[in-house]
Design an enzyme around this catalytic site. Sequence first.
Site, PDB file in Angstrom:
ATOM      1  N   GLU A   1       0.891  -1.175   0.000  1.00 61.08           N
ATOM      2  CA  GLU A   1       0.000   0.000   0.000  1.00 61.08           C
ATOM      3  C   GLU A   1       0.917   1.209   0.000  1.00 61.08           C
ATOM      4  OE1 GLU A   1      -3.354  -0.162  -0.075  1.00 61.08           O
ATOM      5  OE2 GLU A   1      -3.340  -2.343  -0.038  1.00 61.08           O
TER       6      GLU A   1
ATOM      7  N   CYS B   1      -2.126   9.379   2.641  1.00 57.59           N
ATOM      8  CA  CYS B   1      -1.752   8.804   1.336  1.00 57.59           C
ATOM      9  C   CYS B   1      -2.680   9.282   0.223  1.00 57.59           C
ATOM     10  CB  CYS B   1      -1.708   7.288   1.414  1.00 57.59           C
ATOM     11  SG  CYS B   1      -3.146   6.614   2.226  1.00 57.59           S
TER      12      CYS B   1
HETATM   13  P1  NAD Z   1       8.351   4.831   4.984  1.00 54.93           P
HETATM   14  O1  NAD Z   1       8.328   4.097   3.715  1.00 54.93           O
HETATM   15  O2  NAD Z   1       9.471   5.748   5.254  1.00 54.93           O
HETATM   16  O3  NAD Z   1       8.298   3.837   6.223  1.00 54.93           O
HETATM   17  C1  NAD Z   1       7.269   2.877   6.370  1.00 54.93           C
HETATM   18  C2  NAD Z   1       7.754   1.752   7.252  1.00 54.93           C
HETATM   19  O4  NAD Z   1       8.799   1.044   6.575  1.00 54.93           O
HETATM   20  C3  NAD Z   1       8.343   2.207   8.583  1.00 54.93           C
HETATM   21  O5  NAD Z   1       7.939   1.326   9.593  1.00 54.93           O
HETATM   22  C4  NAD Z   1       9.832   2.095   8.331  1.00 54.93           C
HETATM   23  O6  NAD Z   1      10.573   1.908   9.507  1.00 54.93           O
HETATM   24  C5  NAD Z   1       9.893   0.861   7.453  1.00 54.93           C
HETATM   25  N1  NAD Z   1      11.125   0.710   6.657  1.00 54.93           N
HETATM   26  C6  NAD Z   1      11.928   1.677   6.175  1.00 54.93           C
HETATM   27  N2  NAD Z   1      12.976   1.130   5.496  1.00 54.93           N
HETATM   28  C7  NAD Z   1      12.813  -0.200   5.547  1.00 54.93           C
HETATM   29  C8  NAD Z   1      13.552  -1.317   5.039  1.00 54.93           C
HETATM   30  N3  NAD Z   1      14.661  -1.150   4.338  1.00 54.93           N
HETATM   31  N4  NAD Z   1      13.086  -2.557   5.283  1.00 54.93           N
HETATM   32  C9  NAD Z   1      11.945  -2.753   5.976  1.00 54.93           C
HETATM   33  N5  NAD Z   1      11.214  -1.746   6.501  1.00 54.93           N
HETATM   34  C10 NAD Z   1      11.639  -0.481   6.280  1.00 54.93           C
HETATM   35  O7  NAD Z   1       6.948   5.616   5.073  1.00 54.93           O
HETATM   36  P2  NAD Z   1       6.493   6.715   6.123  1.00 54.93           P
HETATM   37  O8  NAD Z   1       7.258   7.966   5.900  1.00 54.93           O
HETATM   38  O9  NAD Z   1       6.406   6.143   7.488  1.00 54.93           O
HETATM   39  O10 NAD Z   1       4.974   6.925   5.619  1.00 54.93           O
HETATM   40  C11 NAD Z   1       4.638   7.719   4.548  1.00 54.93           C
HETATM   41  C12 NAD Z   1       4.369   6.913   3.295  1.00 54.93           C
HETATM   42  O11 NAD Z   1       3.368   5.944   3.533  1.00 54.93           O
HETATM   43  C13 NAD Z   1       3.827   7.778   2.170  1.00 54.93           C
HETATM   44  O12 NAD Z   1       4.462   7.425   0.989  1.00 54.93           O
HETATM   45  C14 NAD Z   1       2.349   7.413   2.130  1.00 54.93           C
HETATM   46  O13 NAD Z   1       1.710   7.620   0.915  1.00 54.93           O
HETATM   47  C15 NAD Z   1       2.409   5.978   2.476  1.00 54.93           C
HETATM   48  N6  NAD Z   1       1.094   5.538   2.926  1.00 54.93           N
HETATM   49  C16 NAD Z   1       0.351   4.746   2.100  1.00 54.93           C
HETATM   50  C17 NAD Z   1      -0.919   4.342   2.494  1.00 54.93           C
HETATM   51  C18 NAD Z   1      -1.761   3.451   1.641  1.00 54.93           C
HETATM   52  O14 NAD Z   1      -2.683   2.831   2.176  1.00 54.93           O
HETATM   53  N7  NAD Z   1      -1.513   3.343   0.357  1.00 54.93           N
HETATM   54  C19 NAD Z   1      -1.411   4.750   3.728  1.00 54.93           C
HETATM   55  C20 NAD Z   1      -0.618   5.582   4.524  1.00 54.93           C
HETATM   56  C21 NAD Z   1       0.635   5.948   4.124  1.00 54.93           C
END
Ligand code: NAD
Length: 490
Positions: free
Chosen positions: A233, A269
């Site tokens: 997502e 998002c």
């Molecule tokens: P992010 O991608 O920075 O982090 C998300 C999660 O991934 C965190 O828990 C982070 O610690 C983890 N992570 C980071 N690097 C990783 C790796 N190498 N391996 C495994 N896990 C790792 O996102 P964010 O800044 O927390 O959130 C914002 C993003 O989330 C935006 O792009 C937003 O659009 C998206 N989002 C999407 C939806 C949806 O339903 N489509 C909903 C909410 C947020």
Amino acid sequence: MEKIKEVFQYNGEIIGEIENMQKEKVNEAVEIAKKGFKKWKSYTPYQRSEILKKAAELLKKNKEEIAKLLVLEVGKTYQEALAEVERATQTILLSAEETKKLSGEEVIFEGAPKVKNKKGYYTRVPIGIIGAITPFNFPVNLTMHKVAPGLGVGNALIVKPSENTSLAISKVIELFYEAGVPRETLQIVTGLGEVTGKALVENKDVRMITFTGSVQTGDTIIRTGGLKKYTMELGSNAALFVDEDQENRLKEIAKKAKIGAFALAGQVCISIQRIFVHEKLYEKFLDIFLKEVENIKLGDPRKLETEMGPVINKDAADRILDWIYQDIKKGAKLLTGGRRAKYEEVGLKREDVILENLTADLREEFNTYHPCFIVPTVLTNVKDDSNLMLKELFGPGVFVNKVKDIDEAIEKINLSPYGLQAGIYTNNLKHAFKFAEEVECGGIMINEIPTFRVDLMPYGGVKDSGIGREGPKYAMEEMSEIKLICFDLN
Ligand code: NAD
């Protein structure tokens, strides 16, 4: 033990600490989850459903406490936090209902040539151990969109929340234990994405990763994890088109669009990032919209009158402003915002803020401007190759561009590599159908903003916005495997 501090971005107070769990600890959790899976699989769907209902009840009882913690962790307003927790209870309840319905169907083997007396069916079985990696913006509800359906199917789950927002969700998981979920079946691992998250993804016994977050992280996860199941997502830059026949509704649309663009400081998002208005209504819409945006009340997210709090941290604020400046250099026109807010604009004095906890980079500008607050920003005349047209800003910025007709609007909307949701306001049935058919998105809202979501609907994107769908019914399909059973009765 390495610790990470969680900080209230409004004033720099430390809210709590989480452990940055290393690979060994994550692998230990996976070993525990193997036992947890065996145990949980033996519960009937009725028993699992009852436990989920109990968890929803407990969350409802504790909603104020959890919401208050979310305000501090995320910097969202109390109303936004409470709405998130209330939605999370719905997500759990919906999952409890779907737990009793998940099923397969009969397979007509005799429909194949030369087959006789073979009967059978397929059923849906749990996958095993699932890693649930979640973002900072809706730490509770988005985690519930994975935990509740995942448990409903009979899986064991290991949750890795965002390192910025792990406290409220840790409390919610305690409520699941109280409701009757075995501790081995549902675990939480905290820490940095590239440490704890990576270890979870690398572990071969974790058979599925259900991820919500940015496209960059999603891509890294699939490359790291290799052969396993994924739902992704990911991000978006949702668009709205206002058609030429909407003059009577402009005020209503502008009010809704303001919420769609600036709720949670644009860190949703499906935040509206791109508004296309038919040229006949462009000036009028812009006029009303700008007045709405300039009235947004920034401030302490704990206060009821506050409409918008800070963004998640100072680095995010730097990036957001940088992208806006780049677009202005390309020819976009700034209409309002485009800068950090001064301390007094958000109800603070410089000395109220523990700056050292907000930023290591103590620039001169932070004596006047709050590092994490951005004034709601509106641009126009944004070019096709700009950040705001193509990337996900994930901050309080939106543009309003003029288009000559629906064809141009659809062409511009589809320029984005993302495709989560889009919205159109029109009275023209043909335009509504055309928009629904031609816009490349997972969800289309007719006469509604693209930020609309209820938790039971299939939710997810196409193109760079992801793979798979959430919403308990659909998440349960993703979080289960099909198993075929065939009887030879000859
Ligand atoms: P992010 O991608 O920075 O982090 C998300 C999660 O991934 C965190 O828990 C982070 O610690 C983890 N992570 C980071 N690097 C990783 C790796 N190498 N391996 C495994 N896990 C790792 O996102 P964010 O800044 O927390 O959130 C914002 C993003 O989330 C935006 O792009 C937003 O659009 C998206 N989002 C999407 C939806 C949806 O339903 N489509 C909903 C909410 C947020």
